[in-house]
Write a protein that holds these residues in place. Structure first.
Motif, PDB file in Angstrom:
ATOM      1  N   ALA A 152      11.785 -39.898 -31.150  1.00 31.60           N
ATOM      2  CA  ALA A 152      11.974 -39.926 -29.699  1.00 31.60           C
ATOM      3  C   ALA A 152      11.626 -41.311 -29.170  1.00 31.60           C
ATOM      4  CB  ALA A 152      11.089 -38.876 -29.041  1.00 31.60           C
ATOM      5  N   ASP A 153      12.558 -41.905 -28.429  1.00 33.71           N
ATOM      6  CA  ASP A 153      12.334 -43.258 -27.922  1.00 33.71           C
ATOM      7  C   ASP A 153      13.038 -43.427 -26.574  1.00 33.71           C
ATOM      8  OD1 ASP A 153      11.533 -45.894 -27.752  1.00 33.71           O
ATOM      9  OD2 ASP A 153      13.212 -46.635 -28.972  1.00 33.71           O
ATOM     10  N   PRO A 154      12.276 -43.437 -25.488  1.00 33.34           N
ATOM     11  CA  PRO A 154      10.813 -43.267 -25.460  1.00 33.34           C
ATOM     12  C   PRO A 154      10.445 -41.790 -25.391  1.00 33.34           C
ATOM     13  CG  PRO A 154      11.608 -43.752 -23.264  1.00 33.34           C
ATOM     14  CD  PRO A 154      12.821 -43.763 -24.164  1.00 33.34           C
ATOM     15  N   ALA A 155       9.239 -41.485 -25.780  1.00 37.73           N
ATOM     16  CA  ALA A 155       8.758 -40.111 -25.653  1.00 37.73           C
ATOM     17  C   ALA A 155       8.284 -39.894 -24.224  1.00 37.73           C
ATOM     18  CB  ALA A 155       7.619 -39.858 -26.632  1.00 37.73           C
ATOM     19  N   PRO A 156       8.534 -38.716 -23.642  1.00 40.22           N
ATOM     20  CA  PRO A 156       8.075 -38.448 -22.280  1.00 40.22           C
ATOM     21  C   PRO A 156       6.558 -38.533 -22.182  1.00 40.22           C
ATOM     22  CG  PRO A 156       9.670 -36.796 -22.990  1.00 40.22           C
ATOM     23  CD  PRO A 156       9.297 -37.589 -24.194  1.00 40.22           C
ATOM     24  N   PRO A 157       6.033 -38.899 -21.006  1.00 41.86           N
ATOM     25  CA  PRO A 157       4.574 -38.893 -20.820  1.00 41.86           C
ATOM     26  C   PRO A 157       3.998 -37.521 -21.146  1.00 41.86           C
ATOM     27  CG  PRO A 157       5.678 -39.935 -18.948  1.00 41.86           C
ATOM     28  CD  PRO A 157       6.754 -39.326 -19.795  1.00 41.86           C
ATOM     29  N   GLY A 158       2.909 -37.527 -21.879  1.00 38.48           N
ATOM     30  CA  GLY A 158       2.261 -36.276 -22.251  1.00 38.48           C
ATOM     31  C   GLY A 158       2.698 -35.729 -23.593  1.00 38.48           C
ATOM     32  N   ALA A 159       3.743 -36.327 -24.200  1.00 37.33           N
ATOM     33  CA  ALA A 159       4.202 -35.876 -25.511  1.00 37.33           C
ATOM     34  C   ALA A 159       3.119 -36.111 -26.561  1.00 37.33           C
ATOM     35  CB  ALA A 159       5.486 -36.594 -25.903  1.00 37.33           C
ATOM     36  N   VAL A 160       3.133 -35.284 -27.615  1.00 39.56           N
ATOM     37  CA  VAL A 160       2.108 -35.367 -28.658  1.00 39.56           C
ATOM     38  C   VAL A 160       2.746 -35.823 -29.974  1.00 39.56           C
ATOM     39  CG1 VAL A 160       0.397 -34.091 -29.988  1.00 39.56           C
ATOM     40  CG2 VAL A 160       0.791 -33.518 -27.594  1.00 39.56           C
ATOM     41  N   PRO A 161       2.342 -36.983 -30.501  1.00 41.95           N
ATOM     42  CA  PRO A 161       2.845 -37.395 -31.823  1.00 41.95           C
ATOM     43  C   PRO A 161       2.324 -36.441 -32.895  1.00 41.95           C
ATOM     44  CG  PRO A 161       1.806 -39.225 -30.646  1.00 41.95           C
ATOM     45  CD  PRO A 161       1.429 -37.974 -29.915  1.00 41.95           C
ATOM     46  N   LEU A 162       3.237 -35.968 -33.731  1.00 40.07           N
ATOM     47  CA  LEU A 162       2.847 -35.077 -34.827  1.00 40.07           C
ATOM     48  C   LEU A 162       2.709 -35.814 -36.146  1.00 40.07           C
ATOM     49  CD1 LEU A 162       5.034 -31.925 -34.091  1.00 40.07           C
ATOM     50  CD2 LEU A 162       2.645 -32.334 -33.494  1.00 40.07           C
ATOM     51  N   GLY A 163       3.070 -37.100 -36.168  1.00 42.82           N
ATOM     52  CA  GLY A 163       2.905 -37.879 -37.376  1.00 42.82           C
ATOM     53  C   GLY A 163       4.217 -38.359 -37.938  1.00 42.82           C
ATOM     54  N   ALA A 164       4.148 -38.930 -39.127  1.00 41.28           N
ATOM     55  CA  ALA A 164       5.309 -39.496 -39.810  1.00 41.28           C
ATOM     56  C   ALA A 164       5.650 -38.652 -41.020  1.00 41.28           C
ATOM     57  CB  ALA A 164       5.011 -40.937 -40.243  1.00 41.28           C
ATOM     58  N   ASP A 165       6.910 -38.265 -41.128  1.00 38.03           N
ATOM     59  CA  ASP A 165       7.396 -37.456 -42.250  1.00 38.03           C
ATOM     60  C   ASP A 165       8.199 -38.367 -43.167  1.00 38.03           C
ATOM     61  OD1 ASP A 165       8.045 -35.294 -43.840  1.00 38.03           O
ATOM     62  OD2 ASP A 165       9.683 -34.615 -42.543  1.00 38.03           O
ATOM     63  N   SER A 166       7.686 -38.622 -44.359  1.00 38.81           N
ATOM     64  CA  SER A 166       8.285 -39.615 -45.245  1.00 38.81           C
ATOM     65  C   SER A 166       9.471 -39.052 -46.018  1.00 38.81           C
ATOM     66  CB  SER A 166       7.236 -40.155 -46.223  1.00 38.81           C
ATOM     67  OG  SER A 166       6.676 -39.093 -46.979  1.00 38.81           O
TER      68      SER A 166
END
Length: 297
Positions: A152-166
């Motif tokens: 997501a670029d950009p992520a909406p304000p308040g969004a939660v990063p869940l990490g990187a999936d390799s």
């Protein structure tokens, strides 16, 4: 006085549009099919024109298309009012419709659903599985209330990063490279490459480009389970996200690729309208449980 549009009528319009039919909408709303039909008919009488084409699937008329965004806003606002009151009394209730890619549904959501159920036992989360490029569209259209978005670029304000999936190479366990700690994408050239036509294609192409290796997939497969089945049958090899691990048969393995590639996963509500208290509550629970910089794999 002229009759007024009411919330039950708007809720029926939204449900029939999203479910594609009156019967499915009735199940969604927990009422009889005749109740849904009566609500839509009453709305049409108030407005003086049809709002739905009665076909298979049912779909909005031009008038229905114009009022549908307002109907969604009204239904969402009513849901938020109820959720605020429930939260005031000590807990989230209601239903959150959550969209996510297949691999996220398999590898990440089960743990999240378990945690949410434990923390908010009166809240129902309904999962909608979709392709990467569908999810943001569903979210902004109001078809779902929240989504796990890819890059997501950009992520909406308040969004939660869940990490990187390799990204990992998918190989049969008897493949010569299956026991390696990592696999250079150049070493996959001797095998027929099966490409998933989901959202990971650009990550795979980028890894090949950075490695200076020609990318020439032999087969293009839409369904991820079909692709896994073909690798399992010895048709070729592939590259897919690490979160696909729960989908694999015992004689297939995932091995990290070189150069490394990954996708960013973000849990968010819509960018174009306020989030319901239930969505805000779910994201807050995830945010509190995750340390900064945590990765999925």
């Amino acid at each position: 006085m002229a009759p007024e549009v009411n919330l039950a009528q708007l809720r029926a319009l939204v449900a029939v549009t999203d479910a594609g039919g009156f019967g499915s909408a009735a199940v969604e709303l927990g009422v009889s099919q005749s109740a849904v039909s009566h609500a839509v008919a009453a709305l049409e009488r108030v407005l003086g024109a049809p709002v739905l084409h009665r076909g298979t699937p049912a779909r909005p008329t031009p008038l229905g298309e114009r009022i549908l965004p307002h109907a969604r806003t009204a239904v969402a606002s009513a849901t938020s009012v109820r959720a605020i009151a429930d939260r005031h009394r000590g807990g989230l209730t209601g239903t959150v419709r959550l969209a996510a890619p297949t691999t996220v549904c398999q590898g990440l959501l089960p743990a999240l659903l378990r945690d949410w159920r434990a923390e908010h036992p009166r809240l129902t989360v309904r999962v909608f599985e979709g392709e990467d490029d569908e999810l943001a569209v569903w979210l902004e259209a109001g078809t779902v209330d929240a989504a796990v978005l890819v890059d997501a670029d950009p992520a909406p304000p308040g969004a939660v990063p869940l990490g990187a999936d390799s990204m990992h190479a998918l190989l049969r366990r008897d493949h010569p490279l299956a026991g390696e700690a990592t696999v250079d994408v150049a070493d996959l050239e001797d095998d027929d490459f099966l490409l998933s036509e989901g959202g990971c294609e650009r990550h795979i192409r980028d890894a090949y480009r950075r490695a200076g290796v020609r990318f020439a997939p032999r087969h293009r497969i839409r369904d991820l389970n079909t692709l896994i089945g073909m690798v399992h049958a010895g048709v070729g090899v592939s590259v897919m996200p690490a979160l696909a691990q729960p989908m694999l048969p015992a004689d297939c393995v995932l091995v990290p690729i070189r150069p490394a590639a990954h996708r960013r996963l973000t849990l968010t509500g819509p960018a174009g309208r306020p989030w319901s208290p239930a969505v805000t509550g779910l994201l807050a629970a995830v945010r509190n449980d995750r340390a900064p910089g945590a990765t999925t794999h």
